[in-house]
Write an enzyme that holds these catalytic residues in place. Sequence first.
Site, PDB file in Angstrom:
ATOM      1  N   SER A  60     -11.357  -1.368  -5.548  1.00 14.62           N
ATOM      2  CA  SER A  60     -10.647  -0.910  -6.697  1.00 14.62           C
ATOM      3  C   SER A  60     -10.336  -2.246  -7.696  1.00 14.62           C
ATOM      4  O   SER A  60     -11.491  -2.657  -8.184  1.00 14.62           O
ATOM      5  CB  SER A  60      -9.029  -0.567  -6.216  1.00 14.62           C
ATOM      6  OG  SER A  60      -8.344  -0.230  -7.315  1.00 14.62           O
ATOM      7  N   THR A  61      -9.123  -2.988  -7.768  1.00 12.54           N
ATOM      8  CA  THR A  61      -8.905  -3.907  -8.692  1.00 12.54           C
ATOM      9  C   THR A  61      -9.995  -5.104  -8.277  1.00 12.54           C
ATOM     10  O   THR A  61     -10.088  -5.455  -7.204  1.00 12.54           O
ATOM     11  CB  THR A  61      -7.540  -4.257  -8.422  1.00 12.54           C
ATOM     12  OG1 THR A  61      -6.718  -3.289  -8.471  1.00 12.54           O
ATOM     13  CG2 THR A  61      -7.307  -5.511  -9.628  1.00 12.54           C
TER      14      THR A  61
ATOM     15  N   HIS B 107     -12.198   2.740  -8.050  1.00  7.98           N
ATOM     16  CA  HIS B 107     -11.042   3.375  -8.871  1.00  7.98           C
ATOM     17  C   HIS B 107     -11.378   3.207 -10.301  1.00  7.98           C
ATOM     18  O   HIS B 107     -11.189   1.902 -10.680  1.00  7.98           O
ATOM     19  CB  HIS B 107      -9.817   2.882  -8.129  1.00  7.98           C
ATOM     20  CG  HIS B 107      -9.206   3.182  -7.141  1.00  7.98           C
ATOM     21  ND1 HIS B 107      -8.420   2.549  -6.265  1.00  7.98           N
ATOM     22  CD2 HIS B 107      -9.781   4.132  -6.419  1.00  7.98           C
ATOM     23  CE1 HIS B 107      -8.079   3.105  -4.934  1.00  7.98           C
ATOM     24  NE2 HIS B 107      -8.980   4.022  -5.028  1.00  7.98           N
TER      25      HIS B 107
ATOM     26  N   MET C 142      -5.825  -3.040  -5.016  1.00  7.69           N
ATOM     27  CA  MET C 142      -4.389  -2.778  -4.834  1.00  7.69           C
ATOM     28  C   MET C 142      -4.347  -1.669  -4.127  1.00  7.69           C
ATOM     29  O   MET C 142      -4.971  -0.768  -3.830  1.00  7.69           O
ATOM     30  CB  MET C 142      -3.811  -2.882  -6.310  1.00  7.69           C
ATOM     31  CG  MET C 142      -3.513  -3.953  -6.986  1.00  7.69           C
ATOM     32  SD  MET C 142      -2.987  -3.683  -8.658  1.00  7.69           S
ATOM     33  CE  MET C 142      -1.549  -2.740  -8.141  1.00  7.69           C
TER      34      MET C 142
ATOM     35  N   ASP D  75      -5.306   2.639  -0.337  1.00 13.45           N
ATOM     36  CA  ASP D  75      -6.418   3.765  -0.138  1.00 13.45           C
ATOM     37  C   ASP D  75      -7.682   3.167   0.561  1.00 13.45           C
ATOM     38  O   ASP D  75      -8.260   1.922   0.493  1.00 13.45           O
ATOM     39  CB  ASP D  75      -6.831   4.072  -1.800  1.00 13.45           C
ATOM     40  CG  ASP D  75      -7.976   5.221  -1.549  1.00 13.45           C
ATOM     41  OD1 ASP D  75      -7.948   5.922  -0.748  1.00 13.45           O
ATOM     42  OD2 ASP D  75      -8.675   5.325  -2.389  1.00 13.45           O
TER      43      ASP D  75
END
Length: 404
Positions: A191-192, A218, A318, A321
């Site tokens: 993600s991030t 994401h 972050m 998930d």
Amino acid sequence: MSIFATRPLRILAADDSAVMRGIMRTMFERHAKDSRSELPKMELVGFSRDGVECLEEVTRLSPDVLVLDLEMPRMNGLDVLDRLRHTKPRLPVIMCSSHTEMGARATLDALARGAADYVMKPAGQRDLASALASLAEQLLPRIAAFAAERNRPESAAQVPPALPRVATPGRPGESVASAGTPIEVLVIGVSTGGPTALEQLLPRLAVDLPVPILIVQHMPKLFTNVLAERLDRCCGLRIAEAYHGAPLQPGGVWLAPGDAHMEVAPRAGLQDKGGASGQVRLHYRDPLHHCRPAVDYLFLSAARMYGAGTLAVVLTGMGSDGLDGARAVHDRGGVVLAQDEASSAVWGMPGRVAESGIAAAVLPLDGMAREVNQRISAGRREIGATPGTVSVPGSRREVAHGLY
């Protein structure tokens, strides 16, 4: 004690749009009055209307986080980033991106130049309340996360976490895969900080990997297609945005589209001539962990279909998930790897996995590809070139990945 426990986070925003400045001002004012929020207090210390003014205000105000528009007069966001990497390299910069292909490409360029993350500008909302809610849901948690990362002592950022390297069944120092179960699929959740991490990881994977690779990053719709194109240009593997029914063939890399969950599923009949024994399944169920695509859907489906033949990698991001899916992979005898804290933009997703004790190894990003190559080659008989070796230049077009 964190300094943010005694004072609000100082936020500087740079945007030439009066509408966006108004939305941000109202958002921070409402957050300051919200006594129920678990996020730290935040103070909007200034606005800049162009890039030159932004650089001046960064020096004058010393913000904890900068929220930066891409398109501004006098100096655009990308040029501002280039300057800040020399003068304020630890300042977290969150880009504000538009819902366009041009905005997607510029945003990925910004991430490559050192931006910490991005948020989408409100678009298509029916009213001001919806626009405020959309921006606040994206932006406020990111500000809190990156300010915390910036406040972490420099010495702590250089020390890998004191976690066991091996935590899976098998002989001491050995995972299930190295004990004899060949890897059949590689699944990656991120993600991030993901685009930058993927640009470092994927080019280091062997171009002759004998397994399919599936990635959930994401990202919103449109961005994932642009990211797949960008990764494909820098990597010896063939990378494309996934579609429903896409074949899972050795060496093929599929990136989940930004508006759908991605799973692996059996392919009807026997393997096709390209070696595909499975296929991509896309669906549009509600977001999971506020995400669509969600890593958990991919990992859970891989655990069901491949069991101990699954290698799951959780990279920077972050939230949590991927934790449930990684646990399913571990419980079925598969291997889980997690990125370490020092090399992660945010140690949320990989941190949850590492702290749960299910990670076979917690590794810096620059060591992840070697570990993946070695684990995939383990248990396989050498046929010609050993998986994990680097091909000679120009060989990319000769490898049949089956994506096109």
